[in-house]
Design an enzyme around this catalytic site. Structure first.
Site, PDB file in Angstrom:
ATOM      1  N   SER A   7       0.846  -1.198   0.000  1.00  0.00           N
ATOM      2  CA  SER A   7       0.000   0.000   0.000  1.00  0.00           C
ATOM      3  C   SER A   7       0.883   1.250   0.000  1.00  0.00           C
ATOM      4  CB  SER A   7      -0.904   0.018   1.237  1.00  0.00           C
ATOM      5  OG  SER A   7      -1.438   1.327   1.411  1.00  0.00           O
ATOM      6  N   HIS A  32      -0.757  -1.448  -4.199  1.00  0.00           N
ATOM      7  CA  HIS A  32      -2.110  -1.178  -3.692  1.00  0.00           C
ATOM      8  C   HIS A  32      -2.296   0.329  -3.537  1.00  0.00           C
ATOM      9  CE1 HIS A  32      -5.674  -2.490  -1.324  1.00  0.00           C
ATOM     10  NE2 HIS A  32      -5.424  -1.472  -0.546  1.00  0.00           N
ATOM     11  N   ASP A  34      -4.542   3.174  -2.236  1.00  0.00           N
ATOM     12  CA  ASP A  34      -5.672   3.483  -1.356  1.00  0.00           C
ATOM     13  C   ASP A  34      -6.235   4.853  -1.690  1.00  0.00           C
ATOM     14  OD1 ASP A  34      -3.976   1.749   1.228  1.00  0.00           O
ATOM     15  OD2 ASP A  34      -5.916   1.221   0.379  1.00  0.00           O
ATOM     16  N   MET A  36      -8.878   7.683  -1.301  1.00  0.00           N
ATOM     17  CA  MET A  36      -9.793   8.138  -0.243  1.00  0.00           C
ATOM     18  C   MET A  36     -10.316   9.530  -0.584  1.00  0.00           C
ATOM     19  SD  MET A  36      -7.567   6.969   3.055  1.00  0.00           S
ATOM     20  CE  MET A  36      -6.986   5.297   3.212  1.00  0.00           C
ATOM     21  N   HIS A  65      -7.848   0.407  -4.697  1.00  0.00           N
ATOM     22  CA  HIS A  65      -8.845   0.239  -3.635  1.00  0.00           C
ATOM     23  C   HIS A  65      -9.587   1.554  -3.468  1.00  0.00           C
ATOM     24  CE1 HIS A  65      -9.498  -0.523   0.984  1.00  0.00           C
ATOM     25  NE2 HIS A  65     -10.632  -0.529   0.312  1.00  0.00           N
ATOM     26  N   MET A  67     -11.923   3.804  -1.735  1.00  0.00           N
ATOM     27  CA  MET A  67     -12.680   4.074  -0.515  1.00  0.00           C
ATOM     28  C   MET A  67     -13.378   5.422  -0.721  1.00  0.00           C
ATOM     29  SD  MET A  67      -9.830   2.792   2.194  1.00  0.00           S
ATOM     30  CE  MET A  67      -8.519   2.933   0.970  1.00  0.00           C
ATOM     31  N   MET A 139     -11.564  -6.084   4.682  1.00  0.00           N
ATOM     32  CA  MET A 139     -10.904  -5.055   5.489  1.00  0.00           C
ATOM     33  C   MET A 139     -10.704  -5.589   6.893  1.00  0.00           C
ATOM     34  SD  MET A 139     -10.120  -2.682   3.562  1.00  0.00           S
ATOM     35  CE  MET A 139      -9.455  -1.612   4.850  1.00  0.00           C
ATOM     36  N   GLY A 144      -9.388   3.878   6.156  1.00  0.00           N
ATOM     37  CA  GLY A 144      -9.106   5.309   6.318  1.00  0.00           C
ATOM     38  C   GLY A 144      -7.658   5.606   6.636  1.00  0.00           C
ATOM     39  N   PHE A 145      -7.007   4.672   7.357  1.00  0.00           N
ATOM     40  CA  PHE A 145      -5.636   4.973   7.771  1.00  0.00           C
ATOM     41  C   PHE A 145      -4.765   3.709   7.830  1.00  0.00           C
ATOM     42  CE2 PHE A 145      -6.333   9.356   8.880  1.00  0.00           C
ATOM     43  CZ  PHE A 145      -7.701   9.397   9.144  1.00  0.00           C
ATOM     44  N   GLY A 146      -3.483   3.870   7.563  1.00  0.00           N
ATOM     45  CA  GLY A 146      -2.539   2.783   7.771  1.00  0.00           C
ATOM     46  C   GLY A 146      -2.138   2.733   9.238  1.00  0.00           C
ATOM     47  N   ASP A 177      -6.684  -6.725   4.080  1.00  0.00           N
ATOM     48  CA  ASP A 177      -6.106  -5.389   4.053  1.00  0.00           C
ATOM     49  C   ASP A 177      -6.176  -4.698   5.411  1.00  0.00           C
ATOM     50  OD1 ASP A 177      -6.902  -2.436   2.007  1.00  0.00           O
ATOM     51  OD2 ASP A 177      -5.246  -2.900   3.365  1.00  0.00           O
ATOM     52  N   GLY A 178      -4.981  -4.591   6.046  1.00  0.00           N
ATOM     53  CA  GLY A 178      -4.923  -3.785   7.264  1.00  0.00           C
ATOM     54  C   GLY A 178      -4.334  -4.530   8.442  1.00  0.00           C
ATOM     55  N   GLY A 179      -3.256  -3.985   8.989  1.00  0.00           N
ATOM     56  CA  GLY A 179      -2.655  -4.535  10.215  1.00  0.00           C
ATOM     57  C   GLY A 179      -1.876  -5.815  10.001  1.00  0.00           C
ATOM     58  N   GLY A 199       1.135  -2.097   4.413  1.00  0.00           N
ATOM     59  CA  GLY A 199       1.514  -0.689   4.256  1.00  0.00           C
ATOM     60  C   GLY A 199       2.663  -0.387   5.200  1.00  0.00           C
ATOM     61  N   SER A 200       2.300  -0.080   6.454  1.00  0.00           N
ATOM     62  CA  SER A 200       3.305   0.390   7.423  1.00  0.00           C
ATOM     63  C   SER A 200       4.394  -0.648   7.686  1.00  0.00           C
ATOM     64  CB  SER A 200       2.620   0.793   8.733  1.00  0.00           C
ATOM     65  OG  SER A 200       1.761  -0.245   9.174  1.00  0.00           O
TER      66      SER A 200
HETATM   67  C1  DX5 Z   1      -6.686   1.460   5.077  1.00  0.00           C
HETATM   68  C2  DX5 Z   1      -6.093   0.965   3.761  1.00  0.00           C
HETATM   69  C3  DX5 Z   1      -5.018  -0.078   3.958  1.00  0.00           C
HETATM   70  C4  DX5 Z   1      -3.827   0.448   4.774  1.00  0.00           C
HETATM   71  C5  DX5 Z   1      -2.874  -0.674   5.089  1.00  0.00           C
HETATM   72  O1  DX5 Z   1      -7.852   2.192   4.801  1.00  0.00           O
HETATM   73  O2  DX5 Z   1      -7.099   0.398   2.954  1.00  0.00           O
HETATM   74  O3  DX5 Z   1      -4.560  -0.516   2.677  1.00  0.00           O
HETATM   75  O4  DX5 Z   1      -3.151   1.440   4.038  1.00  0.00           O
HETATM   76  O5  DX5 Z   1      -1.889  -0.140   5.940  1.00  0.00           O
HETATM   77  P1  DX5 Z   1      -1.300  -1.054   7.140  1.00  0.00           P
HETATM   78  O6  DX5 Z   1      -0.659  -2.242   6.473  1.00  0.00           O
HETATM   79  O7  DX5 Z   1      -0.293  -0.144   7.813  1.00  0.00           O
HETATM   80  O8  DX5 Z   1      -2.455  -1.432   8.012  1.00  0.00           O
HETATM   81 ZN    ZN Z   2      -6.439  -0.618   1.071  1.00  0.00          ZN
END
Ligand code: DX5
Ligand code: ZN
Length: 218
Positions: A7, A32, A34, A36, A65, A67, A139, A144-146, A177-179, A199-200
């Protein structure tokens, strides 16, 4: 299939070229995006222009993706910006006909179509569309956030989607997707997922290759 989608939301945009150089050489096969709009989620990221400019630098699969509310309004722009997969949110559409129309519309541009469900949306809500789509995006954080933590009820949703896929002889990709980090990736793959978004975890990794191999269990 076990792959990783990076991401770019978590990238260092002040140093994007170097950031992505390291990603491109790390074993990641998907990028990926994102997207928004500050309305469907409380954050604003980037549009099709970023996708088309970065696309010149790599040949990874562009995994978009959306959103956003009114995703149909942006399908053509992202398709022209070289999206390979366009995923919209079930929660952004109000009717069954609109969902089916959007799936067909995304396919009409030659893109693969994904549907994403938020953590509180049950798998049952999208069962009827699964034979029509190429990917389901589960999800595992609130969009909304990484940098958020993986929501544990995601495992059951992934398992239910995998069971349905096997029972009906379907072949949609299950993306999560996420965490996602090296300490939960194996369990997520084992529950039936094929494509994990990071992502992170990857953005922070000093050695991206090692980080990717830890996720893929190589
Ligand atoms: C959140 C995004 C994810 C996010 C993943 O809304 O859809 O793709 O960026 O970031 P991490 O891997 O840090 O959770
Ligand atoms: Zn995403």
């Amino acid at each position: 299939m076990k792959e990783l989608s990076y991401s770019i939301l978590s990238s260092d945009f002040s140093n994007l070229e170097l950031d992505l150089e390291n990603i491109f050489n790390s074993g990641v096969k998907y990028l990926h995006y994102d997207v928004m709009d500050g309305h469907f989620v409380n954050n604003i990221s980037f549009g099709p222009h970023i996708l088309s400019t970065i696309n010149k630098k790599h040949n990874l699969i562009n995994d978009v993706h959306l959103m956003i509310t009114n995703p149909k309004d942006y399908v053509e722009q992202f398709a022209k910006a070289k999206a390979d997969i366009i995923t919209f949110h079930y929660e952004a559409i109000n009717s069954d006909n609109e969902i089916i129309d959007l799936i067909n519309y995304i396919h009409s541009f030659g893109c693969k179509c994904g549907i994403s469900i938020k953590p509180n949306t049950p798998v049952e809500a999208i069962i009827k569309y699964l034979p029509m789509i190429d990917l389901v995006l589960v999800m595992s954080v609130e969009p909304g956030f990484g940098g958020q933590s993986f929501i544990l009820n995601s495992y059951k949703k992934i398992g239910d989607l995998d069971t349905f896929r096997k029972n009906k002889g379907l072949n949609y990709i299950i993306e999560v997707d996420g965490g996602i980090k090296s300490d939960n990736a194996k369990a997520i793959f084992n529950s039936g997922a094929n494509l994990l978004v990071c992502g992170s975890y990857l953005a922070k990794a000093t050695d991206k290759k090692v980080a990717v191999s830890l996720i893929l269990g190589e």
